[in-house]
Motif scaffolding. Structure first.
Motif, PDB file in Angstrom:
ATOM      1  N   ASN A 267      35.681-103.318 -46.536  1.00  0.00           N
ATOM      2  CA  ASN A 267      36.312-103.979 -45.397  1.00  0.00           C
ATOM      3  C   ASN A 267      35.920-105.453 -45.399  1.00  0.00           C
TER       4      ASN A 267
ATOM      5  N   PRO B 258      48.920-109.541 -48.945  1.00  0.00           N
ATOM      6  CA  PRO B 258      49.358-108.237 -48.461  1.00  0.00           C
ATOM      7  C   PRO B 258      50.190-107.524 -49.530  1.00  0.00           C
TER       8      PRO B 258
ATOM      9  N   GLU C 195      49.851-100.730 -50.609  1.00  0.00           N
ATOM     10  CA  GLU C 195      48.964-100.043 -51.554  1.00  0.00           C
ATOM     11  C   GLU C 195      49.422 -98.626 -51.877  1.00  0.00           C
TER      12      GLU C 195
ATOM     13  N   GLU D 141      49.989 -87.433 -47.445  1.00  0.00           N
ATOM     14  CA  GLU D 141      48.574 -87.432 -47.039  1.00  0.00           C
ATOM     15  C   GLU D 141      48.170 -88.810 -46.514  1.00  0.00           C
ATOM     16  N   TYR D 142      48.635 -89.819 -47.209  1.00  0.00           N
ATOM     17  CA  TYR D 142      48.303 -91.198 -46.829  1.00  0.00           C
ATOM     18  C   TYR D 142      48.816 -91.504 -45.427  1.00  0.00           C
TER      19      TYR D 142
ATOM     20  N   ASN E 234      46.821 -90.629 -41.993  1.00  0.00           N
ATOM     21  CA  ASN E 234      45.708 -91.424 -41.464  1.00  0.00           C
ATOM     22  C   ASN E 234      46.107 -92.834 -41.048  1.00  0.00           C
ATOM     23  N   LYS E 235      47.379 -93.124 -41.121  1.00  0.00           N
ATOM     24  CA  LYS E 235      47.819 -94.476 -40.771  1.00  0.00           C
ATOM     25  C   LYS E 235      48.616 -94.446 -39.473  1.00  0.00           C
ATOM     26  N   PRO E 236      48.216 -95.248 -38.502  1.00  0.00           N
ATOM     27  CA  PRO E 236      48.944 -95.248 -37.230  1.00  0.00           C
ATOM     28  C   PRO E 236      50.321 -95.904 -37.336  1.00  0.00           C
TER      29      PRO E 236
END
Lengths: 210, 121
Positions: A115, A180, A183, A194-195, A198-200
């Protein structure tokens, strides 16, 4: 630790840490605008369409912040740019409740690489940092250089030492040099599903992922 | 939706990166229905309707009355300015600051949860 305490005769440089830096937040959709004797609650786009200058009432919070302006600019530029400093567990919630060195070490080193949005600052009572702190690169502030110069002895509480400053410079440039990109572009359909879990935010698949 | 009330209006088109291309062709129908006219100003070069169909090929952000005119932002505020007391103005200002801090923290926690989920796997 990683700090030093320059005399007030020393000019402002990158890595200097100031207290009482004003951070301003406002809601553009509900802006308390001062118009003559009246105070109006209005939307910024409407207010700015009707006037070159808008006078509004805004709340300011004094915060601790670190100079990100380069040294050569910091001696002559009109405004100094700074990034806000907050308790580490606020800037990096993964540090919340981390009591043991194995966990704190992991967050500080591993997550510092993952991060890139913060820079860790260890506690030091001489700096007024009773706990672990972090620079939040997402909170950029701007203050008059002349004002900071005038109140240098009261507002500047210290600066990063040479080692700290070198690391800070690198992390700062990494943060602003990021590009940016999506990914998820090489994931197959199942991996993308799956990705997405977890992404809002909405993740749009590419044509080869449908 | 009748939101362009002036007989002649000039709206500025403001560039903003990272916005999706926008369609402004509908604006002309709205203006024609009202027997009005409008000029769109493009402050930077590069913003052109090359196909003549109203589709802008680059990411741009338009001034709010224009966006409203072609329903690009149906939820844009249509409330009129409201007179408030100085006391309420102070309350609104402080509330805005606290809400901004709260939103920032929620965003950080969302991201932390994402990384935590990745770690668990």
């Amino acid at each position: 630790m990683i700090y030093e305490f320059p005399a007030s005769s020393q000019p402002i440089r990158q890595g200097d840490i100031f207290r009482y830096v004003p951070r301003i937040d406002f809601n553009l959709a509900q802006l308390p605008i001062v118009a003559g004797e009246n105070t109006l609650l209005d939307d910024w786009s409407r207010a700015s369409a009707n006037a070159d200058t808008v006078t509004a009432l805004v709340a300011m919070r004094p915060v601790t912040a670190i100079v990100i302006t380069q040294d050569c600019d910091a001696v002559r530029i009109e405004d100094i740019a700074l990034c806000e400093i907050s308790p580490f567990e606020i800037v990096e919630p993964m540090a919340k409740g981390a009591k043991y060195p194995s966990k704190t070490m992991s967050v500080i080193t591993k997550h510092a690489r993952i991060n890139l949005k913060w820079f860790y600052l260890p506690p030091d009572p001489r700096m007024g940092f009773a706990n672990k702190m972090a620079v939040d690169f997402q909170s950029v502030l701007r203050v008059s250089r002349l004002y900071l110069d005038q109140y240098l002895s009261q507002m500047r509480i210290g600066r990063l030492n040479e080692m700290g400053a070198e690391h800070f410079r690198e992390r700062l440039s990494e943060y602003f040099r990021r590009y940016p990109y999506d990914e998820w572009y090489p994931l197959d359909k199942a991996e993308l599903e799956e990705y997405r879990k977890n992404k809002p935010e909405p993740i749009e698949p590419f044509s080869w992922q449908i | 939706m009748n939101i362009i009330s002036e007989a002649t209006v000039t709206y500025e088109v403001v560039p903003q990166t990272m916005r999706a291309p926008m369609l402004y062709a509908g604006l002309w129908d709205t203006i024609a229905m009202q027997n009005a006219s409008a000029s769109l100003i493009f402050p930077e070069a590069g913003m052109r309707d090359d196909q003549g169909n109203g589709v802008v090929s680059t990411g741009w952000h338009m001034f709010w009355p224009v966006r409203q005119a072609f329903y690009a932002e149906p939820h844009a505020s249509t409330k009129q300015p409201r007179k408030i007391s100085l006391h309420e103005a102070q309350r609104v200002a402080v509330e805005a600051l606290l809400n901004a801090e709260k939103r920032r923290q929620e965003s950080r926690e969302q991201e932390a949860n994402f990384w935590a989920a990745m770690e668990d796997e």
